[in-house]
Write a protein that holds these residues in place. Structure first.
Motif, PDB file in Angstrom:
ATOM      1  N   LEU A  54      -2.322 -11.160   3.401  1.00 60.35           N
ATOM      2  CA  LEU A  54      -2.070 -10.792   4.796  1.00 60.35           C
ATOM      3  C   LEU A  54      -3.312 -10.944   5.658  1.00 60.35           C
ATOM      4  CD1 LEU A  54      -0.045  -9.605   6.847  1.00 60.35           C
ATOM      5  CD2 LEU A  54      -0.725  -7.327   6.075  1.00 60.35           C
ATOM      6  N   ASP A  55      -4.470 -10.527   5.149  1.00 60.20           N
ATOM      7  CA  ASP A  55      -5.705 -10.591   5.934  1.00 60.20           C
ATOM      8  C   ASP A  55      -6.049 -12.013   6.358  1.00 60.20           C
ATOM      9  OD1 ASP A  55      -5.978  -7.893   5.779  1.00 60.20           O
ATOM     10  OD2 ASP A  55      -7.567  -7.895   4.274  1.00 60.20           O
ATOM     11  N   TYR A  71       1.060 -10.361   1.070  1.00 58.67           N
ATOM     12  CA  TYR A  71       0.630  -9.155   0.362  1.00 58.67           C
ATOM     13  C   TYR A  71      -0.689  -8.675   0.935  1.00 58.67           C
ATOM     14  CZ  TYR A  71      -3.010 -11.704  -2.219  1.00 58.67           C
ATOM     15  OH  TYR A  71      -4.130 -12.434  -2.550  1.00 58.67           O
ATOM     16  N   SER A  72      -0.985  -7.399   0.683  1.00 58.32           N
ATOM     17  CA  SER A  72      -2.256  -6.820   1.101  1.00 58.32           C
ATOM     18  C   SER A  72      -2.755  -5.895   0.004  1.00 58.32           C
ATOM     19  CB  SER A  72      -2.091  -6.039   2.409  1.00 58.32           C
ATOM     20  OG  SER A  72      -3.330  -5.476   2.814  1.00 58.32           O
ATOM     21  N   TRP A  74      -5.666  -2.982  -1.128  1.00 55.43           N
ATOM     22  CA  TRP A  74      -6.568  -2.012  -0.544  1.00 55.43           C
ATOM     23  C   TRP A  74      -7.519  -1.480  -1.604  1.00 55.43           C
ATOM     24  CZ3 TRP A  74      -8.061  -1.673   4.081  1.00 55.43           C
ATOM     25  CH2 TRP A  74      -8.704  -0.540   4.578  1.00 55.43           C
ATOM     26  N   ASN A 317      -0.150   1.049   7.874  1.00 58.27           N
ATOM     27  CA  ASN A 317      -0.956   0.046   8.568  1.00 58.27           C
ATOM     28  C   ASN A 317      -0.515  -1.373   8.197  1.00 58.27           C
ATOM     29  OD1 ASN A 317      -2.413   2.149   9.641  1.00 58.27           O
ATOM     30  ND2 ASN A 317      -4.140   1.946   8.244  1.00 58.27           N
ATOM     31  N   ALA A 318      -0.197  -1.586   6.926  1.00 54.64           N
ATOM     32  CA  ALA A 318       0.238  -2.913   6.488  1.00 54.64           C
ATOM     33  C   ALA A 318       1.568  -3.286   7.119  1.00 54.64           C
ATOM     34  CB  ALA A 318       0.342  -2.944   4.962  1.00 54.64           C
ATOM     35  N   GLU A 321       0.907  -4.412  10.631  1.00 54.08           N
ATOM     36  CA  GLU A 321       0.341  -5.760  10.693  1.00 54.08           C
ATOM     37  C   GLU A 321       1.416  -6.822  10.472  1.00 54.08           C
ATOM     38  OE1 GLU A 321      -2.499  -6.560  11.684  1.00 54.08           O
ATOM     39  OE2 GLU A 321      -3.981  -5.021  11.173  1.00 54.08           O
TER      40      GLU A 321
END
Length: 473
Positions: A54-55, A71-72, A74, A317-318, A321
């Motif tokens: 995702l970033d 996907y993200s 953390w 948060n994800a 986004e």
């Protein structure tokens, strides 16, 4: 209302499929004994299946469309995956949620000491454990050591046949009369769970016979010998333990158990069994009407706290986004998305154990081999700390599973007032979404070696696929 044994339902093709699936699952257990290791294995699998980080898309005017997968991660300990559905995200998500942390021993920040000719690492147990189960078994060290310059040293010692293993000692039976009079919770104290890591002193070269004659032995020579090995093999100093995360776990691979090989015995199945079956569910679904989501988190065993636990805002948060990249984001739409979502909180349930039958209500307990489990509520005593799913949602899930011929059972954790436990379900329910606990029955839960049925793991995966493709309430 009788449970159906899954094994009686399978044909020859399915039996072969179950064995293949079980082997992949056992590989996952072997290669993912910590949260960080799980994340690495998962990312490799999902990127091979077309998922993008995702970033890497944020700030590049990239938009997400139907069928896209992102996907993200953390802090290398939690991950969330999305497969974009046909309908807008404001209609809600279909969510699978599990945790990838498991009970273990954690190495303290100032751990290394010598006593009685042994070098030890001081530990602090993590999660709910019966401490006496952790003595005299082979243990491995997994984790990372981060040095002041930011260099990360990965540690994995005790799994290969040529590796040394470690252990916690116990008092010999010949001198254990006083020890055996203690309650089980006190037989082994938490501060006694220090692992033995060496016994050979560092040999100092003698310059002449006078030195040899006057030598009274080097102080802490065993500890110094261990430090010499750590410096030579890992280029780390004693102070580097301050910024280390080292987990002590049972050494060895997951194994098939029983003459019929129907059972999987391995470390960390609570809750990596649900994490793996949820992951596989995400990878096996086709394109869906509603956006499919899977979140695998840390810290459930100690209350879902911290930045990588379910109580953090990482998941919310994800979602924000992703909604922004689909063009749907504003604060109101985010709230609508979360409140209209459906979730299976995928966590394990206790399996009936005939040796301890008095601890269970036989009518309301999960049986190994009888399919995935639904717990309408968990908690303790008067359902304290529980998410209690509503009847309408249960009826919707029943309808899906019966249409898809997924074998399932319902259960409570154990006999009323005997104890209890919790999951991440109540945290997601705070958004107003429909949530119910589901998962796999486990024997020996929280022990160093836990047992599950191959059939139940397989049915859980099938159930998660059915849910992701059909849930809508």
């Amino acid at each position: 209302m009788e449970n159906k044994n899954s094994w009686e339902m399978y044909d020859a093709r399915q039996l072969k499929e179950i064995d293949v699936f079980a082997k992949e699952y056992m590989d996952f257990l072997n290669n993912g004994k910590t949260e960080r290791e799980c994340i690495e294995v998962i990312v490799n699998k999902i990127e091979a299946a077309g998922y993008q980080e995702l970033d890497s898309l944020i700030g590049k005017k990239k938009t997400l469309k139907y069928g896209d997968k992102v996907y993200s991660v953390w802090m290398n300990k939690s991950i969330v995956m999305f497969q974009i559905g046909k309908r807008p995200m404001t209609d809600g998500l279909n969510i699978l949620g599990a945790h990838i942390d498991s009970p273990r021993l954690d190495v303290k920040q100032n751990p290394l000491y010598e006593d009685g000719g042994f070098a030890y690492l001081d530990t602090h147990y993590y999660g709910g454990v019966k401490k006496y189960q952790w003595v005299t078994i082979p243990l491995a060290i997994h984790g990372v050591i981060v040095k002041k310059d930011g260099t990360t040293v990965e540690v994995n010692i005790g799994e290969d046949e040529d590796d040394p293993v470690f252990f916690v000692s116990d008092l010999l039976i010949h001198l254990a009369d006083e020890q055996l009079e203690k309650k089980a919770s006190k037989v082994i104290e938490g501060e006694a769970l220090d692992i033995i890591i060496g016994n050979k002193p560092l040999v100092i070269e003698k310059k002449d016979k006078k030195d040899e004659k006057n030598d009274k032995g080097e102080k802490d020579a065993v500890k110094k010998g261990i430090l010499e090995i750590l410096k030579e093999n890992y280029e780390i100093e004693e102070e580097d333990f301050i910024s280390a995360e080292l987990e002590i776990v049972p050494a060895g691979k997951a194994r098939e158990a029983g003459f019929d090989r129907s059972i999987i015995l391995g470390y960390g199945q609570d809750d990596r069994v649900c994490a793996f079956s949820s992951l596989k569910g995400m990878l096996e679904i086709g394109k869906t009407d509603r956006t499919a989501c899977c979140i695998l988190v840390d810290k459930e065993e100690i209350g879902s706290v911290g930045a990588t636990g379910m109580r953090s805002h990482f998941f919310e948060n994800a979602v924000a986004e992703v909604m922004n990249l689909t063009g749907d984001y504003n604060e109101l739409n985010l709230r609508r998305c979360l409140s209209r979502s459906c979730m299976l909180s995928s966590d394990v349930s206790s399996a009936f154990d005939p040796s301890y039958a008095a601890s269970f209500d036989k009518k309301n307990v999960a049986y190994l081999g009888c399919g995935m489990v639904f717990n309408k509520f968990t908690g303790s005593r008067g359902k304290s700390g529980s998410n209690d799913a509503n009847a309408e949602y249960l009826a919707h899930i029943r309808d899906i599973f019966e249409k898809e011929k997924v074998n399932f059972q319902t259960a409570e954790l154990g006999r009323v007032d005997l104890g209890g436990g919790g999951t991440i379900a109540y945290i997601l329910a705070l958004y107003g979404m429909n949530v119910i606990d589901s998962g796999v029955a486990v024997l020996n839960m929280h022990a160093p070696w836990e047992a599950t049925s191959k059939a139940d793991v397989y049915e859980a995966k099938r159930g998660y696929v059915a849910f992701l493709e059909n849930a809508d309430i």
